[in-house]
Design an enzyme around this catalytic site. Sequence first.
Site, PDB file in Angstrom:
ATOM      1  N   GLU A 196       0.791  -1.375  -0.055  1.00  0.00           N
ATOM      2  CA  GLU A 196       0.139  -0.198   0.001  1.00  0.00           C
ATOM      3  C   GLU A 196       0.892   1.263  -0.082  1.00  0.00           C
ATOM      4  O   GLU A 196       0.606   2.209  -0.513  1.00  0.00           O
ATOM      5  CB  GLU A 196      -1.025   0.055   1.440  1.00  0.00           C
ATOM      6  N   GLN A 226      -8.887  -6.742  11.978  1.00  0.00           N
ATOM      7  CA  GLN A 226      -8.413  -5.620  11.345  1.00  0.00           C
ATOM      8  C   GLN A 226      -8.982  -4.294  11.585  1.00  0.00           C
ATOM      9  O   GLN A 226      -9.176  -3.434  10.543  1.00  0.00           O
ATOM     10  CB  GLN A 226      -8.360  -5.994   9.759  1.00  0.00           C
TER      11      GLN A 226
END
Length: 556
Positions: free
Chosen positions: A43, A106
């Site tokens: 990312e 998460q």
Amino acid sequence: MVLVALEQEGVDVIFGYPGGANLPIYQALPDHPKLRHVLVRHEQGGAHMADGYARATGKPGVVIATSGPGALNLVTGLATAFMDSVPMIAITGQVASRTVGSDAFQESDVIGCTQSVTKHSYLVTHADDIPRVFAEAFHIATTGRPGPVLIDICKDAQQAVGEWEYTVCSALPGYRPAFEADLTQVETAAEMLANARRPVILAGHGVILSHAEAELLEIAERSGTPVGTTLLGVGGFPTRHPLALHMTGFMGTGWNIKAVQNADLLMMVGMRIDDRVTAKLSEWAPRAEHYVHVDIDASEMGKNVRPHLEVVADAKQALSAMKAFVKPPPPDRAEWLNQIEIWREEHPLKYTKSNGHLQPQDVLMDMYRRCKDEAIVVADVGQNQIWAALWWNYSKPGLFINSGGAGTMGFALPAAIGAKFGRPEKDVWCVAGEGGFVMTAQELSVAVEHKLDVKIVLLNNFSLGMVRQFQDDFYGGVRSQVDLTEMPDFVKLADAYGLKGRRVERFEDIAPALDEAQRTKGPFLIDFQIDPEANVYPIVPLGKGISDFWELPNGA
Ligand SMILES: Cc1ncc(C[n+]2csc(CCOP(=O)(O)OP(=O)(O)O)c2C)c(N)n1
């Protein structure tokens, strides 16, 4: 709704990475063939690609990540774009709204973690808010002082059905992004230029972001004022122009530093006047009687240096208005310009020649001879960055891209990939040290997958060069944890990723390797094994005033 909003805003490329919390968006992606999605390999790489795309095109770059670790991997990229005022939209998936705060799988407080490195951020918990939030986000990212905006969307909002009504946003209550320059102020600034005996203009990234180069050139020429740039302003004023002072600051040119230190008037346009420009602030520009600061962001006024005249406005608008008041230089201006010429001759840029090692400057000058003023150069951070800024004659804006404010190693390769997606017609060169390169080298796969013509020039000095130089020059030569002799064979690494590579150790092999890189379609890597002792000069010793700059003693 997310993807239609992106289409409405004219987005053509998205850099992203899927995961549980953004799957509904990815599921809809195949129905939106106009949006080209680039699957990044990390990312952080995606954030830098969006950043490089934005810097090369002027349009906002878009990156998507999932929640938790995916979103947090964006933080460095957001900080990099934020410090350099780059327009970006970061879309992150968030856990379902009813589970926010429950330590769900998460889950992380993405807004909390990114608030200080974004211009604005939104947490979306209802699908109905998606159109408004996207319209506002694009408006905020691209107006005034540009910057990254983060939109964190709960998974249930992504899955819900909501009201669709999209209106492009052109104003927001309480948000006044741009001010018209006050005409009396710009007239006063022009008068100050005319009355000064030793004026200097310094131009920053704001000049490039607002496309104010033509106005800057006209004002400089009509008023006979020399112009220097910051690192991010490189290209905002043609480097070879007779009035050019080249780069200013901590690693700027000697004649620029001399001019700044002797100026009686400093007009600073679209810049922050940070410590890389001033070095020790109390010793900076001691003879300046007046500072004029032109910047779009009112909070920059007096942040580091209190100006005598503040012009809060977009650089292009302010300089266009100023043009009408600019007067020809007084007769004694020639004296000041002659003095600068003397400094230019006394303090030229120098480098070590003929010591048996490959010199980075020889590589860059050969590259420049081929590319002239047309290629985009994306530099990483460290010595390679400063060499790329100083040893290439940028005469146009937007061709030198690098992470100035944050100084993020690992920026160059993904940002070069993003720039190439945005400007496919341009030659794009990535210049990096081997240390920064390996931080994001996995993005080579993206260049290979998309057959991107990005040429990678490694200036490999077998160490964290800039830190090694600091240790040698300012920390008594104690080399601590800077050795990078244990590194991959970069030609084999290129091969493993599926691109061609060459190693160059001798001066005579520079040109053939660059020829081959230019002939080859697609990405190409050259591992230039340069002089491990090559240093960046001029440089100001840490903690010292800028007048104490060091130069290479016996260079050519
Ligand atoms: C992510 C990150 N970590 C650490 C630093 C501190 N730093 C600045 S320059 C530099 C050395 C860079 O080495 P290399 O990439 O080999 O480039 P060189 O200076 O040799 O050209 C380091 C460690 C940084 N700027 N960014």
